[in-house]
Every structure is written in structure tokens, then in C-alpha cells.
Design a protein around this motif. Structure first.
Motif, PDB file in Angstrom:
ATOM      1  N   ALA A  69       0.869  -1.184   0.000  1.00 51.44           N
ATOM      2  CA  ALA A  69       0.000   0.000   0.000  1.00 51.44           C
ATOM      3  C   ALA A  69       0.898   1.223   0.000  1.00 51.44           C
ATOM      4  O   ALA A  69       1.645   1.444   0.958  1.00 51.44           O
ATOM      5  N   GLU A  70       0.853   1.993  -1.062  1.00 50.90           N
ATOM      6  CA  GLU A  70       1.694   3.178  -1.141  1.00 50.90           C
ATOM      7  C   GLU A  70       1.258   4.239  -0.151  1.00 50.90           C
ATOM      8  O   GLU A  70       2.070   5.016   0.322  1.00 50.90           O
ATOM      9  N   ASN A  71      -0.046   4.269   0.158  1.00 51.55           N
ATOM     10  CA  ASN A  71      -0.566   5.237   1.113  1.00 51.55           C
ATOM     11  C   ASN A  71      -1.391   4.480   2.155  1.00 51.55           C
ATOM     12  O   ASN A  71      -2.440   3.926   1.828  1.00 51.55           O
ATOM     13  N   GLY A  72      -0.931   4.461   3.390  1.00 56.95           N
ATOM     14  CA  GLY A  72      -1.639   3.762   4.453  1.00 56.95           C
ATOM     15  C   GLY A  72      -2.943   4.418   4.842  1.00 56.95           C
ATOM     16  O   GLY A  72      -3.713   3.869   5.622  1.00 56.95           O
ATOM     17  N   ASP A 145       2.293  -4.297   3.363  1.00 57.59           N
ATOM     18  CA  ASP A 145       3.426  -3.384   3.514  1.00 57.59           C
ATOM     19  C   ASP A 145       2.955  -1.968   3.215  1.00 57.59           C
ATOM     20  O   ASP A 145       2.343  -1.713   2.187  1.00 57.59           O
ATOM     21  N   VAL A 146       3.224  -1.041   4.134  1.00 56.31           N
ATOM     22  CA  VAL A 146       2.790   0.352   3.988  1.00 56.31           C
ATOM     23  C   VAL A 146       4.004   1.227   3.721  1.00 56.31           C
ATOM     24  O   VAL A 146       4.947   1.238   4.522  1.00 56.31           O
ATOM     25  N   SER A 147       3.967   1.973   2.608  1.00 57.48           N
ATOM     26  CA  SER A 147       5.072   2.882   2.269  1.00 57.48           C
ATOM     27  C   SER A 147       4.986   4.179   3.078  1.00 57.48           C
ATOM     28  O   SER A 147       5.957   4.619   3.663  1.00 57.48           O
ATOM     29  N   ILE A 148       3.797   4.801   3.067  1.00 58.21           N
ATOM     30  CA  ILE A 148       3.591   6.056   3.788  1.00 58.21           C
ATOM     31  C   ILE A 148       2.462   5.818   4.773  1.00 58.21           C
ATOM     32  O   ILE A 148       1.352   5.442   4.379  1.00 58.21           O
ATOM     33  N   GLY A 149       2.723   6.015   6.055  1.00 59.50           N
ATOM     34  CA  GLY A 149       1.711   5.775   7.092  1.00 59.50           C
ATOM     35  C   GLY A 149       0.470   6.634   6.917  1.00 59.50           C
ATOM     36  O   GLY A 149       0.558   7.781   6.512  1.00 59.50           O
TER      37      GLY A 149
END
Length: 153
Positions: A69-72, A145-149
């Protein structure tokens, strides 16, 4: 008869025929199981919501979410099941409270839910469904997997 009146009468007729035989009341899990909304770990949340029952896996309960997930702040989740479940819950260990949502499932309903959640970091997301009548608990899990919380991170 104009369209609005026709639709109103049709809806009233539908409710009068179908509603008496259908229990559409949702359970307020925040009132009935308040401890489940306070714990931080998925294992403790499942016990607080459903007790100490054995968790089983079944291909009849499926759970889809992106691996990355690029944006959490907005993660799409899909839950489907052909089991006769009375409730479905989603847990995760990334946020301060593990229980994210619980759905009361009306008898005979089709479970095909699409919604979005927030995760502040990479975590395992777990879906648990309680079978109507037997009380059996079914589960499915996936790490996201989260890129940005999504919670201010």
C-alpha cells in the motif's frame, strides 16, 4: 401516478412483505463487547470479541488486500464468504487499537464487502468470521506493507 409516488409505494410494499420475516438489526459491538475495542494485539482482540474458540481456515472465507500500500491512509479491503456467518471482524496490529471494524450479517445475506482502512505502518491484517449456529470461527490473514503511514506518519 408519478414516478416518486410509485417508487415510494413500491418501497413501502417491499418493506411490508419482506421486513417482518427478516431481522435486520445490527449488533452494537461497542456496547456488547467494549473490551475488544480497547486492546492493542490481534490475539487479545479476537479473544475479547469471540472468546477462546479455535480459529480455522476455509477457502469459503476470502480476504483480498494489496501486498503493498503506497498510502496507508486508504487501503482497499475485500471480504467474501459463502459460509453462513453471523459476524465478520477485521483486526490489525499497526494502529493503537487492533479491532478495526465488525459487521453483523443478517441471516441469508451474501458476504461481499468492499471498504477501506487506515494503517500507520506495515502490519498483518486478519479477518475473522463467526459461523451462525455452530459458533465456529474462520480466519484469513495477510501482511500489508505500507510505504507512507496513514495516521500522520
Amino acid at each position: 401516478m408519478d414516478r416518486r409516488k410509485f417508487l415510494g409505494v413500491g418501497l413501502a410494499a417491499f418493506v411490508a412483505i419482506v421486513a417482518p420475516g427478516t431481522d435486520l438489526r445490527a449488533v452494537d459491538f461497542r456496547k456488547t463487547k467494549p473490551k475488544a475495542w480497547e486492546v492493542e494485539k490481534t490475539v487479545d482482540g479476537i479473544k475479547a470479541l469471540y472468546g477462546n474458540g479455535e480459529l480455522k481456515t476455509s477457502k469459503k472465507l476470502s480476504f483480498k488486500a494489496p501486498k503493498l500500500a503506497e498510502n496507508g491512509g486508504s487501503i482497499p479491503i475485500t471480504i467474501k464468504s459463502s459460509l453462513d456467518l453471523e459476524s465478520v471482524a477485521l483486526f490489525q496490529d499497526a494502529n493503537p487499537r487492533c479491532l478495526t471494524c465488525v459487521f453483523s450479517v443478517p441471516e441469508g445475506a451474501i458476504i461481499d464487502y468492499d471498504f477501506r482502512i487506515k494503517l500507520r505502518q506495515t502490519a498483518v491484517v486478519t479477518v475473522v468470521g463467526k459461523e451462525r449456529g455452530t459458533g465456529n470461527l474462520y480466519t484469513a490473514s495477510k501482511e500489508i506493507d505500507v510505504s507512507i503511514g496513514g495516521c500522520g506518519g
